[in-house]
Design a protein around this motif. Structure first.
Motif, short mmCIF file in Angstrom:
data_model
loop_
_atom_site.label_atom_id
_atom_site.label_comp_id
_atom_site.label_asym_id
_atom_site.label_seq_id
_atom_site.Cartn_x
_atom_site.Cartn_y
_atom_site.Cartn_z
N GLN A 128 34.61 37.09 48.19
CA GLN A 128 35.49 35.98 48.58
C GLN A 128 36.74 35.95 47.70
N PHE A 129 36.57 36.22 46.42
CA PHE A 129 37.71 36.24 45.50
C PHE A 129 38.68 37.35 45.88
N GLN A 130 38.14 38.52 46.19
CA GLN A 130 38.97 39.66 46.60
C GLN A 130 39.77 39.32 47.85
N ARG A 131 39.11 38.68 48.83
CA ARG A 131 39.82 38.29 50.06
C ARG A 131 40.90 37.24 49.77
N ALA A 132 40.60 36.32 48.87
CA ALA A 132 41.55 35.24 48.58
C ALA A 132 42.76 35.72 47.78
N TYR A 133 42.55 36.62 46.82
CA TYR A 133 43.63 37.00 45.90
C TYR A 133 44.04 38.47 45.98
N GLY A 134 43.34 39.27 46.77
CA GLY A 134 43.70 40.67 46.90
C GLY A 134 43.38 41.51 45.68
N ILE A 135 42.55 40.98 44.81
CA ILE A 135 42.15 41.69 43.60
C ILE A 135 40.77 41.19 43.22
N SER A 136 39.95 42.07 42.68
CA SER A 136 38.61 41.64 42.28
C SER A 136 38.69 40.83 40.99
N PRO A 137 37.69 40.01 40.70
CA PRO A 137 37.69 39.24 39.45
C PRO A 137 37.75 40.17 38.23
N GLY A 138 37.03 41.29 38.27
CA GLY A 138 37.05 42.23 37.15
C GLY A 138 38.42 42.85 36.94
N GLU A 139 39.09 43.23 38.03
CA GLU A 139 40.43 43.81 37.92
C GLU A 139 41.43 42.79 37.40
N LEU A 140 41.29 41.53 37.86
CA LEU A 140 42.18 40.47 37.37
C LEU A 140 42.04 40.30 35.87
#
Length: 143
Positions: A128-140
């Motif tokens: 869901q985070f990836q879809r919302a922000y276009g980046i995974s939580p780990g990558e962020l």
């Protein structure tokens, strides 16, 4: 949903809503007739409550009582004023809080942050985070 547990009240509300909306009955026309007018102030009260209690499970019943309107009126008002369903708006608030924690607190793991804000499944949270922000939580977090 919080820590993997959906409250029985919320489950009951979801079942009742689905049943009432799906099967024809004597009040079908009344149910889908234009609802009572809702002011932006009532939606604003609900929005402020969601922001102040982002880490909690909040039922539509509770939120409607706080805004002093019926559930259906609040749902319709939310859609009209925010363009989103209540649950979608609340999830967005939680995602924003997760993003802030990911950027500001390196001592917490992604799973801990997800649980803190009511996401019981870390894998689903990451999707869901990836879809919302276009980046995974780990990558962020690495940036």
């Amino acid at each position: 949903i919080s820590d993997g547990i959906m409250t029985s009240t919320r489950v009951a509300e979801m079942i009742i809503d689905a049943t009432i909306e799906s099967w024809p009955h004597n009040f079908h026309e009344a149910l889908f007739a234009p609802s009572a007018k809702i002011s932006s102030r009532q939606v604003k009260v609900a929005i402020e409550y969601l922001h102040a209690n982002a880490d909690k499970i909040i039922s539509n019943t509770e939120l409607a009582n706080i805004a002093n309107v019926s559930i259906r009126t609040l749902q319709n008002g939310f859609q009209r004023f925010t363009g989103q369903a209540i649950v979608t708006y609340h999830r967005q608030i939680k995602m924003e809080r997760c993003k802030l924690d990911l950027l500001s607190d390196p001592t917490l793991t992604v799973s801990q942050i997800a649980r803190k804000w009511g996401f019981s499944n870390p894998g689903r949270f990451c999707n869901q985070f990836q879809r919302a922000y276009g980046i995974s939580p780990g990558e962020l977090r690495k940036k």
